[in-house]
Design a protein around this motif. Structure first.
Motif, PDB file in Angstrom:
ATOM      1  N   LEU A  13      -4.439  15.035  -9.747  1.00  0.00           N
ATOM      2  CA  LEU A  13      -4.775  14.414  -8.456  1.00  0.00           C
ATOM      3  C   LEU A  13      -6.234  13.980  -8.485  1.00  0.00           C
ATOM      4  N   THR A  15      -9.028  11.584  -5.830  1.00  0.00           N
ATOM      5  CA  THR A  15      -9.213  10.681  -4.688  1.00  0.00           C
ATOM      6  C   THR A  15     -10.270   9.639  -5.061  1.00  0.00           C
ATOM      7  N   ASP A  22      -6.900   0.928  -7.639  1.00  0.00           N
ATOM      8  CA  ASP A  22      -5.998   0.195  -8.547  1.00  0.00           C
ATOM      9  C   ASP A  22      -6.593   0.069  -9.951  1.00  0.00           C
ATOM     10  N   ALA A  25      -6.374   3.364 -11.801  1.00  0.00           N
ATOM     11  CA  ALA A  25      -4.988   3.639 -12.216  1.00  0.00           C
ATOM     12  C   ALA A  25      -4.593   2.775 -13.418  1.00  0.00           C
ATOM     13  N   CYS A  36       2.048   7.218 -15.575  1.00  0.00           N
ATOM     14  CA  CYS A  36       2.114   6.423 -14.353  1.00  0.00           C
ATOM     15  C   CYS A  36       1.234   7.054 -13.284  1.00  0.00           C
ATOM     16  N   VAL A  37       0.931   6.283 -12.269  1.00  0.00           N
ATOM     17  CA  VAL A  37       0.091   6.737 -11.160  1.00  0.00           C
ATOM     18  C   VAL A  37       0.743   6.286  -9.859  1.00  0.00           C
ATOM     19  N   ASN A  38       0.857   7.205  -8.906  1.00  0.00           N
ATOM     20  CA  ASN A  38       1.250   6.837  -7.549  1.00  0.00           C
ATOM     21  C   ASN A  38      -0.007   6.835  -6.686  1.00  0.00           C
ATOM     22  N   ILE A  39      -0.225   5.717  -5.972  1.00  0.00           N
ATOM     23  CA  ILE A  39      -1.419   5.568  -5.140  1.00  0.00           C
ATOM     24  C   ILE A  39      -0.999   5.611  -3.672  1.00  0.00           C
ATOM     25  N   GLN A  40      -1.676   6.462  -2.893  1.00  0.00           N
ATOM     26  CA  GLN A  40      -1.321   6.635  -1.472  1.00  0.00           C
ATOM     27  C   GLN A  40      -2.562   6.462  -0.605  1.00  0.00           C
ATOM     28  N   GLU A  41      -2.364   5.844   0.560  1.00  0.00           N
ATOM     29  CA  GLU A  41      -3.451   5.776   1.549  1.00  0.00           C
ATOM     30  C   GLU A  41      -3.629   7.149   2.197  1.00  0.00           C
ATOM     31  N   ILE A  42      -4.877   7.610   2.292  1.00  0.00           N
ATOM     32  CA  ILE A  42      -5.146   8.890   2.957  1.00  0.00           C
ATOM     33  C   ILE A  42      -6.380   8.767   3.841  1.00  0.00           C
ATOM     34  N   GLU A  57      -9.555   6.834   2.218  1.00  0.00           N
ATOM     35  CA  GLU A  57      -9.614   6.833   0.752  1.00  0.00           C
ATOM     36  C   GLU A  57      -8.207   6.585   0.214  1.00  0.00           C
ATOM     37  N   MET A  58      -8.092   6.690  -1.112  1.00  0.00           N
ATOM     38  CA  MET A  58      -6.784   6.655  -1.763  1.00  0.00           C
ATOM     39  C   MET A  58      -6.615   7.933  -2.576  1.00  0.00           C
ATOM     40  N   LEU A  59      -5.388   8.438  -2.605  1.00  0.00           N
ATOM     41  CA  LEU A  59      -5.066   9.578  -3.465  1.00  0.00           C
ATOM     42  C   LEU A  59      -4.264   9.038  -4.641  1.00  0.00           C
ATOM     43  N   ILE A  61      -1.963  10.106  -7.801  1.00  0.00           N
ATOM     44  CA  ILE A  61      -1.178  11.188  -8.396  1.00  0.00           C
ATOM     45  C   ILE A  61      -0.732  10.701  -9.773  1.00  0.00           C
TER      46      ILE A  61
ATOM     47  N   ASN B  38      -6.854  15.992   3.007  1.00  0.00           N
ATOM     48  CA  ASN B  38      -6.362  14.620   2.932  1.00  0.00           C
ATOM     49  C   ASN B  38      -5.164  14.506   3.870  1.00  0.00           C
ATOM     50  N   ILE B  39      -5.214  13.510   4.757  1.00  0.00           N
ATOM     51  CA  ILE B  39      -4.149  13.325   5.751  1.00  0.00           C
ATOM     52  C   ILE B  39      -3.355  12.074   5.379  1.00  0.00           C
ATOM     53  N   GLN B  40      -2.027  12.204   5.338  1.00  0.00           N
ATOM     54  CA  GLN B  40      -1.164  11.083   4.933  1.00  0.00           C
ATOM     55  C   GLN B  40      -0.066  10.869   5.968  1.00  0.00           C
TER      56      GLN B  40
ATOM     57  N   GLU C  41       4.825   6.148   1.694  1.00  0.00           N
ATOM     58  CA  GLU C  41       4.653   4.865   1.011  1.00  0.00           C
ATOM     59  C   GLU C  41       3.661   5.035  -0.136  1.00  0.00           C
ATOM     60  N   ILE C  42       4.000   4.523  -1.316  1.00  0.00           N
ATOM     61  CA  ILE C  42       3.086   4.588  -2.464  1.00  0.00           C
ATOM     62  C   ILE C  42       3.075   3.259  -3.193  1.00  0.00           C
ATOM     63  N   ARG C  43       2.040   3.074  -4.027  1.00  0.00           N
ATOM     64  CA  ARG C  43       2.005   1.955  -4.974  1.00  0.00           C
ATOM     65  C   ARG C  43       2.051   2.602  -6.347  1.00  0.00           C
ATOM     66  N   SER C  44       3.027   2.242  -7.155  1.00  0.00           N
ATOM     67  CA  SER C  44       3.174   2.858  -8.472  1.00  0.00           C
ATOM     68  C   SER C  44       2.656   1.923  -9.554  1.00  0.00           C
ATOM     69  N   VAL C  45       1.870   2.502 -10.463  1.00  0.00           N
ATOM     70  CA  VAL C  45       1.298   1.757 -11.594  1.00  0.00           C
ATOM     71  C   VAL C  45       1.873   2.375 -12.861  1.00  0.00           C
ATOM     72  N   PHE C  46       2.505   1.550 -13.716  1.00  0.00           N
ATOM     73  CA  PHE C  46       3.179   2.078 -14.908  1.00  0.00           C
ATOM     74  C   PHE C  46       3.350   0.939 -15.911  1.00  0.00           C
TER      75      PHE C  46
END
Lengths: 109, 109, 109
Positions: A13, A15, A22, A25, A36-42, A57-59, A61, B38-40, C41-46
């Protein structure tokens, strides 16, 4: 952990500010540090200079292996805009075997 | 877990209604139960009174230490609007040393 | 793990296309494989066919028990549109006792 046929998988993880998430990632995936990376708004809540702050920010994963952890930490520190970024590794107990094999293959290429 | 120079870090997950998430996070940070939150935005799917329900909520991901877990659980129960809130602690396997030191310092202040 | 009064709780993570996320979550809850699902909701990078791709997806965070993990994996593979979906199980170190009892009751019904 129950990974019988190969190295353990881990989540990393991190942030980051929205404008950098992007590109961070993409670098980690392109250079095969992570599969791979999952990007989430936080919204992040934390103390800064004595005051509780709230910042968008963005998290990120990231999915990788135990063997790639240290190098991923190092690369993250190199490309991250913060002086002390949040970088944490979580254990994965088990996973779909074909998915875990895909992760291993992606980071060993 | 591989934390050589100090207490282990943990993630505490908690879901809450949108209108309460920020205040819960602020209290936990301000009172030094956790270093940051972190709040989502999430959509929660669950059974209630025999029917599958879907509700918009917030997920709070709190970073703290093993030593502060029980007190954080207790404080969350005190300030949370639900009778039985989701409160779970996840193990952290490793982390950037300076970030982990920052978390420890923030919750021991 | 510190669950004294009952089976351990686990998180199962799975990514899915937006149009399938809700139906997958409903099936898992309705058929008592999991107690609840948080959808984000996520954005995945792969990497796909040699190129780094970015795609909007949903992340499902499912709460269940160790005993239901394998069956949840199997059911997810049955209903998921991807050939090799991301399905990972994370350990939970501890949790609010009443919440953990609720999870166990929901998946043993």
């Amino acid at each position: 952990m129950m990974h019988v046929n190969g190295e353990e998988i881990e989540l990393i993880l991190c942030t980051a500010p929205a404008e950098k998430a992007d590109s961070i990632a993409r670098i980690l995936v392109d250079e095969r540090f992570v599969a791979c990376v999952n990007i989430q708004e936080i919204r992040s809540v934390f103390r800064w200079e004595g005051e509780v702050q709230v910042e968008d920010e963005m998290l990120l994963i990231c999915k990788t292996t135990t063997g790639r952890r240290e190098e991923t930490f190092r690369r993250l520190r190199e490309i991250h805009p913060y002086d002390v970024p949040e970088i944490l590794a979580l254990p994965v107990k088990d996973g779909d075997p074909r998915y875990c094999s895909w992760v291993r293959a992606e980071v060993s290429g």
